[in-house]
Design a protein around this motif. Structure first.
Motif, short mmCIF file in Angstrom:
data_model
loop_
_atom_site.label_atom_id
_atom_site.label_comp_id
_atom_site.label_asym_id
_atom_site.label_seq_id
_atom_site.Cartn_x
_atom_site.Cartn_y
_atom_site.Cartn_z
N ALA A 92 16.80 -12.11 98.66
CA ALA A 92 17.37 -11.29 99.73
C ALA A 92 17.54 -9.83 99.31
N ARG A 93 17.51 -9.56 98.00
CA ARG A 93 17.64 -8.16 97.57
C ARG A 93 16.32 -7.40 97.74
N GLN A 94 15.21 -8.15 97.90
CA GLN A 94 13.93 -7.47 98.20
C GLN A 94 13.72 -7.58 99.71
N ILE A 126 25.15 -13.61 102.13
CA ILE A 126 23.77 -13.11 102.06
C ILE A 126 23.82 -11.62 101.68
N HIS A 127 22.84 -11.17 100.93
CA HIS A 127 22.92 -9.81 100.40
C HIS A 127 23.05 -8.74 101.50
N GLU A 128 22.29 -8.89 102.59
CA GLU A 128 22.41 -7.97 103.74
C GLU A 128 22.49 -8.82 105.01
N PRO A 165 32.16 -2.39 93.81
CA PRO A 165 31.42 -1.61 92.81
C PRO A 165 30.27 -0.79 93.41
N ASP A 166 30.03 -0.95 94.70
CA ASP A 166 29.14 -0.05 95.44
C ASP A 166 29.52 -0.12 96.91
N GLN A 167 28.94 0.78 97.69
CA GLN A 167 29.39 0.87 99.08
C GLN A 167 29.06 -0.40 99.87
N HIS A 188 30.65 4.88 94.20
CA HIS A 188 29.28 5.22 94.61
C HIS A 188 28.32 4.79 93.50
N LYS A 189 27.23 4.09 93.89
CA LYS A 189 26.25 3.63 92.89
C LYS A 189 24.84 4.02 93.34
N GLU A 190 24.07 4.47 92.40
CA GLU A 190 22.64 4.73 92.68
C GLU A 190 21.83 3.98 91.64
N ARG A 191 20.75 3.31 92.10
CA ARG A 191 19.92 2.57 91.15
C ARG A 191 18.52 3.17 91.10
N ASP A 192 18.03 3.40 89.90
CA ASP A 192 16.65 3.88 89.73
C ASP A 192 15.72 2.69 90.02
N ILE A 216 34.97 -6.83 93.19
CA ILE A 216 34.42 -7.95 93.97
C ILE A 216 33.07 -7.58 94.57
N ASP A 217 32.09 -8.47 94.36
CA ASP A 217 30.71 -8.18 94.79
C ASP A 217 30.06 -9.48 95.25
N ASP A 218 28.89 -9.37 95.89
CA ASP A 218 28.19 -10.59 96.30
C ASP A 218 27.52 -11.26 95.10
N ILE A 219 26.85 -10.44 94.27
CA ILE A 219 26.06 -10.97 93.16
C ILE A 219 26.43 -10.24 91.87
N ILE A 220 26.53 -10.99 90.77
CA ILE A 220 26.51 -10.33 89.46
C ILE A 220 25.26 -10.84 88.77
N SER A 221 24.33 -9.95 88.50
CA SER A 221 23.07 -10.35 87.87
C SER A 221 23.08 -9.93 86.40
N THR A 222 22.65 -8.71 86.11
CA THR A 222 22.67 -8.26 84.72
C THR A 222 24.06 -7.81 84.27
N GLY A 223 24.94 -7.66 85.22
CA GLY A 223 26.31 -7.24 84.89
C GLY A 223 26.48 -5.73 84.84
N GLY A 224 25.40 -4.98 85.00
CA GLY A 224 25.48 -3.52 84.89
C GLY A 224 26.41 -2.91 85.93
N THR A 225 26.34 -3.42 87.15
CA THR A 225 27.15 -2.85 88.24
C THR A 225 28.64 -3.08 87.97
N VAL A 226 29.00 -4.33 87.65
CA VAL A 226 30.42 -4.64 87.43
C VAL A 226 30.93 -3.94 86.17
C1 R5P Z 1 23.46 -4.93 94.80
O1 R5P Z 1 23.58 -4.14 95.73
C2 R5P Z 1 24.30 -6.17 94.67
O2 R5P Z 1 25.33 -6.20 95.61
C3 R5P Z 1 24.89 -6.27 93.27
O3 R5P Z 1 25.78 -5.19 93.07
C4 R5P Z 1 23.80 -6.22 92.25
O4 R5P Z 1 22.78 -7.11 92.59
C5 R5P Z 1 24.34 -6.55 90.89
O5 R5P Z 1 23.31 -6.45 89.97
P1 R5P Z 1 23.59 -6.19 88.43
O6 R5P Z 1 24.63 -7.19 88.01
O7 R5P Z 1 22.26 -6.43 87.78
O8 R5P Z 1 24.06 -4.79 88.31
#
Ligand code: R5P
Length: 293
Positions: A92-94, A126-128, A165-167, A188-192, A216-226
């Motif tokens: 869903a992120r793509q 769902i992501h969006e 952790p982002d808008q 505010h978060k920007e991703r390259d 609080i977020d939907d997904i924690i993947s690599t953990g970079g955002t949190v």
């Molecule tokens: C992105 O907009 C999602 O809501 C999560 O913030 C993002 O997928 C988290 O990814 P990561 O843990 O790799 O920073």
């Protein structure tokens, strides 16, 4: 109604069935020596409404294929109606073409689910939300955010500040705030899009000095955002920082990154079976399925 507890969500499927008081149909699955996926529905689904509970946690592609095989087999075996309960909808992120030539992966996943004969899809955070509108079948989203916040309320975090952790996560922080009652804010978060690196900044100030913070977020993947959000919260004087999400993918060294950023605990849901999945989404899924009984 019957519940098919898919191989990726056996425990959750059983919990949902138990809450609804319906039978579980077992699934036998294996991988052939050449790597092909095999599933067998071990019960009679002829004329039944079946809810297949199968998350698309890693390994996403195998779990997706199992879901497709199960849905198609259930219909072929005479199921009247097939409901796919997909707690984590991978890809869903793509949801758009960020770079020229990219596949819009979620659109392909939607086509596959529909082609397999699924009549209704239920997912969690769902992501969006607008992805739901791309389905031709009935598709709905449930939210685990209040269950997560309730977990922290019971741990004594009443009045904690809910930090997005982002808008995009602001809707989650608002929901958590309704339970915790300590206000909410966002970073505010920007991703390259090529390197995946993120840059964060505070655009709307918030005061967390001396206070507990729940990121609080939907997904924690690599953990970079949190991890980035936790650093900001600590810099702003937060007392204790915790993280919660619906989908704790926690890939690679995510746990370490988050902990090193000063976050005391990560709590997730059983949308993704893992040690952090201490909150179950079974009650909200069972509630959504009640109208099928
Ligand atoms: C992105 O907009 C999602 O809501 C999560 O913030 C993002 O997928 C988290 O990814 P990561 O843990 O790799 O920073």
């Amino acid at each position: 109604m019957l519940v098919i507890a898919g191989p990726a969500s056996t425990e959750l499927g059983n919990r949902v069935a138990s809450l609804l008081g319906v039978d579980v149909v077992d699934v036998f699955h294996k991988v052939f020596p050449d790597g092909e996926t095999y599933v067998r529905i071990e019960g009679n689904v002829d004329g039944e409404t079946v809810a297949i509970v199968q998350t698309l946690a890693p390994p996403q592609d195998t779990n997706l294929l199992q879901l497709l095989l199960l849905a198609d087999a259930a219909k072929d075996l005479g199921a009247r109606r097939v409901i796919a309960v997909v707690p984590y909808l991978a890809y869903a992120r793509q949801d758009k073409r960020f770079l020229p030539g990219e596949a819009i992966s979620i659109n392909t996943v939607i086509k596959l689910i529909e082609a397999a004969g699924v009549d209704r899809l239920i997912t969690v955070n769902i992501h969006e939300l607008d992805i739901l509108e791309r389905f031709k079948i009935q598709a709905e989203n449930l939210s685990a955010m209040k269950l997560l916040a309730q977990h922290f309320l019971e741990k004594g975090l009443k009045g904690a500040f809910a930090l997005a952790p982002d808008q995009g996560a602001l809707i989650h922080a608002k929901e958590a705030d309704e339970v915790l009652g300590g206000g909410h804010g966002w970073i505010h978060k920007e991703r390259d899009r090529i390197t995946g690196e993120i840059r964060v900044s505070v655009e709307e100030s918030f005061d967390v000095s001396g206070r507990d913070v729940l990121i609080i977020d939907d997904i924690i993947s690599t953990g970079g955002t949190v991890a980035a959000a936790a650093r900001i919260a600590r810099e702003q004087g937060a007392r204790r920082v915790y993280a919660a999400c619906a989908h704790p993918l926690l890939v690679g060294n995510a746990r370490q990154r988050i902990s090193e950023a000063g976050c005391l605990e990560i709590v997730g849901t059983d949308c993704i079976p893992c040690p952090e999945a201490v909150v179950s989404v079974a009650p909200i899924i069972a509630e959504a399925l009640k109208n099928e009984l």
